[in-house]
Write a protein that holds these residues in place. Sequence first.
Motif, PDB file in Angstrom:
ATOM      1  N   THR A 103      -7.357   6.641  -2.150  1.00  0.00           N
ATOM      2  CA  THR A 103      -7.420   5.459  -3.004  1.00  0.00           C
ATOM      3  C   THR A 103      -8.221   4.364  -2.291  1.00  0.00           C
TER       4      THR A 103
ATOM      5  N   GLU B 101      -7.274  11.258  -8.773  1.00  0.00           N
ATOM      6  CA  GLU B 101      -8.063  10.471  -7.824  1.00  0.00           C
ATOM      7  C   GLU B 101      -8.935  11.388  -6.965  1.00  0.00           C
TER       8      GLU B 101
ATOM      9  N   GLU C  81      -4.350  12.061  -1.988  1.00  0.00           N
ATOM     10  CA  GLU C  81      -5.215  11.250  -2.827  1.00  0.00           C
ATOM     11  C   GLU C  81      -5.864  10.162  -1.978  1.00  0.00           C
TER      12      GLU C  81
END
Length: 88
Positions: free
Chosen positions: A85, A20, A83
Motif C-alpha cells: 500500500t 492491491e 499487499e
Amino acid sequence: MLARVMWAARVFEGFPILIEPLAVTMRFYLKSEKSRGDFDNLAKLVCDAGNMVLWQDDRQIVEAHVYVVRGDPGPRTEIEVREITEEG
C-alpha cells in the motif's frame, strides 16, 4: 501438479480476493535433489493458480522472491503474500 495447487487454493475460499499491488514469497521444498522443477516454472504455476483465488490477476505481483530447496524430506510449497500500500 496444477490440480494439486488449485485444490490447495480452495483453502482460501471465503477470504476476500486481494486487489492491491502484491509482494509474494514462494518457497518450494522438493524431495529429490534431481527434481525437474525450474524456479521460474514453479513460480508461474503458483502465480497462475492464484488468479481469482488469492488475487484478481498475477499482474498485481510487483515483487517476488522464489526459493527452491532440493532434497527436503517434507516436500511442500509455502506462499507468503503481502499487499503493498502507499503506507508501505
